[in-house]
Scaffold this motif. Structure first.
Motif, PDB file in Angstrom:
ATOM      1  N   LYS A 114     -36.220  32.633  -7.488  1.00 47.23           N
ATOM      2  CA  LYS A 114     -36.159  32.751  -8.687  1.00 47.23           C
ATOM      3  C   LYS A 114     -35.732  31.668  -9.707  1.00 47.23           C
ATOM      4  O   LYS A 114     -34.824  31.107  -9.292  1.00 47.23           O
ATOM      5  CB  LYS A 114     -35.209  34.195  -9.045  1.00 47.23           C
ATOM      6  CG  LYS A 114     -35.589  35.038 -10.432  1.00 47.23           C
ATOM      7  CD  LYS A 114     -34.888  36.042 -10.734  1.00 47.23           C
ATOM      8  CE  LYS A 114     -35.208  36.830 -12.097  1.00 47.23           C
ATOM      9  NZ  LYS A 114     -34.611  37.978 -12.103  1.00 47.23           N
ATOM     10  N   ASP A 125     -41.800  30.400 -11.211  1.00 49.57           N
ATOM     11  CA  ASP A 125     -41.982  31.363 -12.352  1.00 49.57           C
ATOM     12  C   ASP A 125     -41.845  30.761 -13.698  1.00 49.57           C
ATOM     13  O   ASP A 125     -41.577  31.802 -14.678  1.00 49.57           O
ATOM     14  CB  ASP A 125     -41.143  32.483 -12.063  1.00 49.57           C
ATOM     15  CG  ASP A 125     -39.550  31.991 -11.832  1.00 49.57           C
ATOM     16  OD1 ASP A 125     -39.203  30.806 -12.373  1.00 49.57           O
ATOM     17  OD2 ASP A 125     -38.756  32.998 -11.435  1.00 49.57           O
ATOM     18  N   ARG A 127     -39.163  30.209 -15.595  1.00 53.78           N
ATOM     19  CA  ARG A 127     -37.779  30.771 -16.124  1.00 53.78           C
ATOM     20  C   ARG A 127     -37.032  29.965 -16.304  1.00 53.78           C
ATOM     21  O   ARG A 127     -36.484  29.127 -15.435  1.00 53.78           O
ATOM     22  CB  ARG A 127     -37.395  32.133 -15.359  1.00 53.78           C
ATOM     23  CG  ARG A 127     -38.119  33.275 -15.232  1.00 53.78           C
ATOM     24  CD  ARG A 127     -37.384  34.444 -14.863  1.00 53.78           C
ATOM     25  NE  ARG A 127     -38.189  35.627 -14.721  1.00 53.78           N
ATOM     26  CZ  ARG A 127     -38.936  36.085 -13.395  1.00 53.78           C
ATOM     27  NH1 ARG A 127     -38.921  35.431 -12.585  1.00 53.78           N
ATOM     28  NH2 ARG A 127     -39.592  37.467 -14.029  1.00 53.78           N
TER      29      ARG A 127
END
Length: 246
Positions: A114, A125, A127
């Motif tokens: 992540k 991702d 982020r």
């Protein structure tokens, strides 16, 4: 006290009942008669039926952004206490800080699970800022508290007067804002593996910001006597967190 004992007895009964069905090992949170959350019992370290009581306060330093800084670190009961240490994106303390124990990777700096913007370092991702569930300040205190971003730490570095001093025998910086209000940030040091290093000499404080290209780096503010700045480092290290709020 009687109510607390009754509630605890109920919880233990529910835990025991869970062991007798196919969902053994889990507890459920219900709202209006419906289960809204399923939690592994092994992940529960305490149960509280009231909001946490904070000894820290939001200090208005008179910054241009209007952002307020907490008067102490997460896990501390006074400004000079070091408080808790977290890996970037984790919300609980632990005994060992390594890639192998870091929850947002598969045990190596090249496999982030992540917060990744580069496929060379894991599943992308894109982020760039911690989400609330991965923000140690938000999880610990709630109610609008969060970790600062790099620009917000830069504002603190550039718009305030920093004076190296000690508070109750603990080294750190007294930081005075444009309006004369101040906070104290102790030289917390950092955790690597299972040991604390450089406490009393260096301060290390995570931001919520990811290093864009090298996704295994989180950004942080550091300081020691005469020097203060921000940089980036490997996400598994244990640094302190000083919350902010609007």
């Amino acid at each position: 006290m009687k109510r607390i004992i009754t509630l605890l007895s109920l919880m233990f009964s529910l835990f025991a009942a869970a062991q007798e069905n196919s969902d053994a090992g889990y507890m459920y949170v219900y709202r209006s008669g419906k289960a809204v959350e399923r939690i592994a019992i092994s992940e529960v370290d305490s149960i509280c039926f009231t909001a946490p009581v904070l000894c820290c306060e939001a200090v208005d330093l008179g910054l241009p952004s209007g952002l307020k800084w907490a008067s102490c670190n997460i896990g501390a009961d006074a400004p000079e206490e070091y408080g808790s240490y977290f890996a970037w994106g984790e919300t609980v303390e632990k005994e060992v800080y390594t890639w192998e124990t870091y929850k947002l990777s598969n045990g190596t700096e090249n496999v982030m699970t992540k917060y990744c913007t580069n496929a060379a370092y894991g599943a992308t991702d894109n982020r760039m800022v911690l989400e609330p569930e991965d923000d140690a300040a938000h999880v610990a205190w709630g109610d609008g508290w969060r970790m600062p971003t790099v620009p917000e730490q830069e504002e603190l570095l550039e718009k305030c007067k920093w004076t190296w001093t000690s508070l109750n025998g603990v080294n750190g910086y007294r930081i005075v804002g444009p309006n004369g209000n101040s906070i104290f940030m102790p030289a917390t040091g950092f955790y690597f593996d299972g040991d604390l290093y450089s406490d009393g000499t260096y301060g290390y404080y995570w931001t919520s910001s990811l290093r864009e290209y090298n996704s295994y780096y989180g950004c942080y503010m550091y300081f020691y006597q005469g020097i203060k700045d921000w940089y980036y480092y490997q996400r598994y290290y244990g640094f302190a967190v000083r919350p902010v709020r609007e």
